[in-house]
Design an enzyme around this catalytic site. Structure first.
Site, PDB file in Angstrom:
ATOM      1  N   CYS A 199     -65.792  30.954  59.178  1.00  0.00           N
ATOM      2  CA  CYS A 199     -66.322  32.239  58.671  1.00  0.00           C
ATOM      3  C   CYS A 199     -67.572  32.704  59.428  1.00  0.00           C
ATOM      4  CB  CYS A 199     -66.617  32.150  57.187  1.00  0.00           C
ATOM      5  SG  CYS A 199     -65.107  32.046  56.215  1.00  0.00           S
ATOM      6  N   HIS A 249     -72.008  37.632  55.120  1.00  0.00           N
ATOM      7  CA  HIS A 249     -70.585  37.293  55.055  1.00  0.00           C
ATOM      8  C   HIS A 249     -70.084  37.437  53.616  1.00  0.00           C
ATOM      9  CE1 HIS A 249     -66.819  35.316  55.472  1.00  0.00           C
ATOM     10  NE2 HIS A 249     -67.186  34.240  54.799  1.00  0.00           N
ATOM     11  N   ASN A 293     -62.463  37.831  51.094  1.00  0.00           N
ATOM     12  CA  ASN A 293     -63.045  37.155  52.253  1.00  0.00           C
ATOM     13  C   ASN A 293     -62.072  37.274  53.425  1.00  0.00           C
ATOM     14  OD1 ASN A 293     -63.999  35.378  54.159  1.00  0.00           O
ATOM     15  ND2 ASN A 293     -64.336  33.681  52.749  1.00  0.00           N
TER      16      ASN A 293
HETATM   17  O1  UT7 Z   1     -66.107  31.803  53.526  1.00  0.00           O
HETATM   18  C1  UT7 Z   1     -66.316  30.454  53.793  1.00  0.00           C
HETATM   19  C2  UT7 Z   1     -67.120  29.796  52.795  1.00  0.00           C
HETATM   20  N1  UT7 Z   1     -66.498  29.798  51.486  1.00  0.00           N
HETATM   21  C3  UT7 Z   1     -67.254  30.067  50.451  1.00  0.00           C
HETATM   22  O2  UT7 Z   1     -68.384  30.402  50.590  1.00  0.00           O
HETATM   23  C4  UT7 Z   1     -66.626  29.881  49.080  1.00  0.00           C
HETATM   24  C5  UT7 Z   1     -67.572  29.082  48.217  1.00  0.00           C
HETATM   25  N2  UT7 Z   1     -67.056  28.766  46.881  1.00  0.00           N
HETATM   26  C6  UT7 Z   1     -66.848  29.701  45.943  1.00  0.00           C
HETATM   27  O3  UT7 Z   1     -66.960  30.876  46.174  1.00  0.00           O
HETATM   28  C7  UT7 Z   1     -66.562  29.223  44.554  1.00  0.00           C
HETATM   29  O4  UT7 Z   1     -66.774  27.846  44.467  1.00  0.00           O
HETATM   30  C8  UT7 Z   1     -65.123  29.540  44.051  1.00  0.00           C
HETATM   31  C9  UT7 Z   1     -64.962  31.035  43.832  1.00  0.00           C
HETATM   32  C10 UT7 Z   1     -64.104  29.052  45.047  1.00  0.00           C
HETATM   33  C11 UT7 Z   1     -64.869  28.854  42.706  1.00  0.00           C
HETATM   34  O5  UT7 Z   1     -65.861  29.260  41.790  1.00  0.00           O
HETATM   35  P1  UT7 Z   1     -66.676  28.175  40.927  1.00  0.00           P
HETATM   36  O6  UT7 Z   1     -67.581  28.927  40.040  1.00  0.00           O
HETATM   37  O7  UT7 Z   1     -67.287  27.202  41.886  1.00  0.00           O
HETATM   38  O8  UT7 Z   1     -65.536  27.540  40.086  1.00  0.00           O
HETATM   39  P2  UT7 Z   1     -65.130  25.985  39.954  1.00  0.00           P
HETATM   40  O9  UT7 Z   1     -64.341  25.566  41.121  1.00  0.00           O
HETATM   41  O10 UT7 Z   1     -66.356  25.214  39.580  1.00  0.00           O
HETATM   42  O11 UT7 Z   1     -64.207  26.041  38.700  1.00  0.00           O
HETATM   43  C12 UT7 Z   1     -64.692  26.404  37.381  1.00  0.00           C
HETATM   44  C13 UT7 Z   1     -63.538  26.413  36.413  1.00  0.00           C
HETATM   45  C14 UT7 Z   1     -62.706  25.152  36.461  1.00  0.00           C
HETATM   46  O12 UT7 Z   1     -62.239  24.904  35.147  1.00  0.00           O
HETATM   47  P3  UT7 Z   1     -62.983  23.820  34.219  1.00  0.00           P
HETATM   48  O13 UT7 Z   1     -62.902  22.521  34.968  1.00  0.00           O
HETATM   49  O14 UT7 Z   1     -64.382  24.314  34.059  1.00  0.00           O
HETATM   50  O15 UT7 Z   1     -62.181  23.868  32.968  1.00  0.00           O
HETATM   51  C15 UT7 Z   1     -61.538  25.521  37.330  1.00  0.00           C
HETATM   52  O16 UT7 Z   1     -60.389  24.774  37.077  1.00  0.00           O
HETATM   53  O17 UT7 Z   1     -62.648  27.485  36.724  1.00  0.00           O
HETATM   54  C16 UT7 Z   1     -61.331  26.975  36.959  1.00  0.00           C
HETATM   55  N3  UT7 Z   1     -60.717  27.760  38.021  1.00  0.00           N
HETATM   56  C17 UT7 Z   1     -60.068  28.903  37.792  1.00  0.00           C
HETATM   57  N4  UT7 Z   1     -59.805  29.583  36.683  1.00  0.00           N
HETATM   58  C18 UT7 Z   1     -59.118  30.732  36.798  1.00  0.00           C
HETATM   59  C19 UT7 Z   1     -60.730  27.503  39.364  1.00  0.00           C
HETATM   60  N5  UT7 Z   1     -60.089  28.494  40.012  1.00  0.00           N
HETATM   61  C20 UT7 Z   1     -59.667  29.366  39.069  1.00  0.00           C
HETATM   62  C21 UT7 Z   1     -58.974  30.581  39.131  1.00  0.00           C
HETATM   63  N6  UT7 Z   1     -58.727  31.242  37.971  1.00  0.00           N
HETATM   64  N7  UT7 Z   1     -58.544  31.118  40.289  1.00  0.00           N
END
Ligand code: UT7
Length: 331
Positions: free
Chosen positions: A116, A256, A286
């Site tokens: 990225c 970004h 993204n």
């Molecule tokens: O461009 C290159 C660099 N990439 C980035 O900068 C991306 C960086 N990461 C992110 O933007 C975020 O970590 C994500 C958007 C990918 C995920 O957001 P998060 O707030 O970190 O969510 P998480 O992975 O901690 O998940 C929180 C909860 C989990 O459920 P529990 O364990 O709390 O019950 C996940 O299972 O949300 C759940 N979850 C979802 N729920 C609905 C994970 N993905 C989804 C989804 N829809 N798509």
């Protein structure tokens, strides 16, 4: 003789017509519009469809859009750089095909890959060639067909990425406008947290690899998020400090577009008002190497000659950095 700087003097873009909305994703994986919107800021993304259409398809269109807007003959271009994490093919650079297709018959061309941060690193390379005095017109295209490496059964990644391309032209400037400073970093220990494991030389494609779905993007979102927030903010602060810039001196932050919360965290660290923060993640998601040029295109009409823009990016690898650039024209 006044010092030659390298300025952006023209822009172009291409976005595929097909839209993938949060409502459509709700029918594909266990997710919902509210979760995607609050966690990422994304509402929809564009997807390039059609057999045999790769990243070059979008890069060519973005380049042609730039040439047409600027009224520039392709033969005048000295170098075509394609920043991409999704080249058309493993070997045979996408940039070479793009250069030939747009008629840049006097150019040389190559690809540049830093996930990225590809476009940010590309800005450094493109401006370096111009500042060296060796080349006068360098076309830098950021293009990615992210949909080609996404597993649309994996809700952790499929909600984030989209396809698109943006192009910028770097030219010499004698008024001191253009790229002023850059601070680029990397950390190879990060590659386990965001990668496409298979399909390269380490793990060539085999039936076993395909069964494990290792040809697709894997991301440990939480870990990447933490590193992105702290590193992108750190480099933004660093570039402000070492150029003695205060928040009042900054007209725009072009960060970004990976997650609205990461962009806001960076803006907060440098105490920047929201109206100075470029944002279009809601429309495109993204797009990896295309996010920064697509921001410039969307904000082009608002940009004024002499304004200070801070670019910042973070990506797989890990790769990250910040660039301080003075805008060079009124559109
Ligand atoms: O461009 C290159 C660099 N990439 C980035 O900068 C991306 C960086 N990461 C992110 O933007 C975020 O970590 C994500 C958007 C990918 C995920 O957001 P998060 O707030 O970190 O969510 P998480 O992975 O901690 O998940 C929180 C909860 C989990 O459920 P529990 O364990 O709390 O019950 C996940 O299972 O949300 C759940 N979850 C979802 N729920 C609905 C994970 N993905 C989804 C989804 N829809 N798509």
């Amino acid at each position: 003789m006044s010092k030659i700087t390298a300025a952006i003097t023209a822009l172009g873009s291409y976005l595929p017509e097909d839209v993938l909305t949060n409502a459509m994703l709700e029918k594909m994986v266990d997710t919902n519009d509210e979760w995607i919107t609050t966690r990422t800021g994304i509402k929809e993304r564009r997807i390039l469809k059609g057999a045999g259409k790769g990243t070059s398809f979008m890069a060519i269109k973005a380049a042609e859009n730039l040439l047409e807007k600027r009224g520039l003959a392709p033969e005048e271009i000295d170098l075509v750089l394609v920043a991409t994490a999704t080249p058309d093919m493993q070997a045979a650079a996408t940039a070479v095909y793009v250069a030939s297709k747009i008629g840049a018959t006097n150019a040389f061309a190559f690809d540049l890959e830093a996930a990225c941060s590809s476009f940010l690193y590309g800005m450094s390379v493109a401006s370096g060639y111009v500042m060296s005095g060796k080349y006068k017109k360098v076309l830098l295209i950021g293009a990615d067909k992210c949909s080609s490496m996404i597993d649309y059964t994996d809700r952790a990644t499929c909600i984030i990425f989209g396809d698109g391309a943006g192009a910028v032209l770097f030219e010499p400037n004698k008024e001191g406008l253009g790229l002023q400073d850059e601070y680029l970093r990397c950390d190879g220990t990060g590659r386990e947290f965001l990668q496409v494991k298979a399909g390269g030389s380490m793990y060539p494609l085999t039936e076993e690899v395909l069964e494990k779905r290792e040809q697709f993007v894997f991301q440990d979102g939480k870990t990447v998020f933490k590193h992105a927030v702290s590193n992108m903010a750190d480099v933004a602060v660093k570039i402000l400090d070492r150029n003695q810039l205060t928040k009042e001196d900054i007209h725009w932050l072009a960060a970004h577009q990976a997650n609205k919360r990461i962009i806001e965290a960076t803006a907060n660290r440098i105490d920047l008002n929201r109206d100075k923060v470029m944002m279009n993640i809601e429309k495109y998601g993204n797009t990896t190497s295309a996010t920064l040029p697509l921001l410039l295109v969307d904000y082009e009409k608002q940009l004024q000659k002499g304004e200070n823009i801070i670019f910042a990016a973070f990506g797989g690898g890990f790769t990250w950095g910040a660039i301080y650039l003075k805008w060079a024209y009124n559109s």
